[in-house]
Design an enzyme around this catalytic site. Sequence first.
Site, PDB file in Angstrom:
ATOM      1  N   SER A   4     -32.246  13.656 -16.072  1.00  6.56           N
ATOM      2  CA  SER A   4     -31.025  14.348 -16.296  1.00  6.56           C
ATOM      3  C   SER A   4     -30.101  14.389 -14.995  1.00  6.56           C
ATOM      4  CB  SER A   4     -31.274  15.714 -16.868  1.00  6.56           C
ATOM      5  OG  SER A   4     -32.232  16.378 -15.849  1.00  6.56           O
ATOM      6  N   HIS A  13     -37.483  17.803 -10.357  1.00  6.49           N
ATOM      7  CA  HIS A  13     -36.812  18.317  -9.473  1.00  6.49           C
ATOM      8  C   HIS A  13     -37.886  19.017  -8.221  1.00  6.49           C
ATOM      9  CE1 HIS A  13     -33.344  17.776 -11.606  1.00  6.49           C
ATOM     10  NE2 HIS A  13     -32.747  18.194 -10.846  1.00  6.49           N
ATOM     11  N   CYS A  23     -38.390  12.650 -16.330  1.00  5.44           N
ATOM     12  CA  CYS A  23     -37.529  14.067 -16.563  1.00  5.44           C
ATOM     13  C   CYS A  23     -38.904  14.571 -17.530  1.00  5.44           C
ATOM     14  CB  CYS A  23     -36.378  13.763 -17.213  1.00  5.44           C
ATOM     15  SG  CYS A  23     -35.805  15.423 -17.800  1.00  5.44           S
TER      16      CYS A  23
HETATM   17  N1  DGL Z   1     -35.677  17.100 -14.016  1.00  4.80           N
HETATM   18  C1  DGL Z   1     -35.753  17.754 -15.238  1.00  4.80           C
HETATM   19  C2  DGL Z   1     -37.126  17.679 -15.699  1.00  4.80           C
HETATM   20  O1  DGL Z   1     -38.055  17.137 -15.281  1.00  4.80           O
HETATM   21  C3  DGL Z   1     -35.064  19.091 -15.064  1.00  4.80           C
HETATM   22  C4  DGL Z   1     -33.690  19.307 -15.287  1.00  4.80           C
HETATM   23  C5  DGL Z   1     -32.979  19.737 -16.231  1.00  4.80           C
HETATM   24  O2  DGL Z   1     -33.153  20.809 -16.822  1.00  4.80           O
HETATM   25  O3  DGL Z   1     -32.281  18.913 -16.895  1.00  4.80           O
HETATM   26  O4  DGL Z   1     -37.380  18.490 -16.446  1.00  4.80           O
END
Ligand code: DGL
Length: 283
Positions: free
Chosen positions: A21, A196, A83
């Site tokens: 994302s 993240h 993600c």
């Molecule tokens: N990087 C996304 C994950 O691994 C989280 C960020 C979002 O909420 O879009 O879930």
Amino acid sequence: MSTLATSNPSRPDQPIGVFDSGIGGLTVVRAIKDALPKEDIFYLGDTARLPYGNKDRTTIERYSLEIAGLLSVEGAKLIVVACNTASALALPRLQEVFRIPIIGVIESGARAAAAATKEKRIGIIGTRATVASGAYERAIRAVDPAIAVLSQPCPLLVPLIEEGMFEHPVTLEMLHHYLDPLIAEGIDTLVLGCTHYPLLKKAITEVAGDDIKLVDSAENCAAQVQQLLTEAQLENSAERPGNLQVALTDSSNPFFKTADQALELNINRVQTRIVQGVTLAAL
Ligand code: DGL
């Protein structure tokens, strides 16, 4: 309307497509580059619609189909859903629609956590959608049903990370707020269930202490990519380092530099891609 590629005449010289994302999936790119330095990678961050973590399954599936469609148009030979939210909620739908191999990050993180825990008590932190999906619990219990899994949604961490506040006192306070209840429950392993979060590893260790083992999916996911490419005879054997292309769906990218520097990826150009709608009924 985008066209979904449904045939898979993939060649080894095609790139690996990776999406998230936002910028979090770059932690997975770092691990793939380390494991497979000759592979070209096309990374797509859906920054126009971040966060995915507080949206419902239908929306997350639709966004993921659209982004995977763009990667397929870029000629990806394999797609990594970097993600956790999209992996937890949209992976089965993606695997149903596309014929190129598509892998997520939940399986690899769950297996690594199950192997790491001694006390059979694992904590999971992730977005609201990931935690509510129960995907990690299911994947961990599939490995060992005796493991106790305690989950904590952490909706405020992604904005702090995207602001580059990796060790800011506010971030440490939020980490205490989210992690103290898990620590009090005696977890010995903590899954960073959002791509993240590895950017907060230092701060998380400061709060959780050295005795709690941190597990993230990146390295394990990279190992899975390597295995898949070998099995499918799709490994790039070019005698030069792979090329990393990065595109975002929104051209203002204030958070991008922070991640680039933290992960030492040396990306000098960021492209923009426009997301086009996919009519699910037509798939
Ligand atoms: N990087 C996304 C994950 O691994 C989280 C960020 C979002 O909420 O879009 O879930």
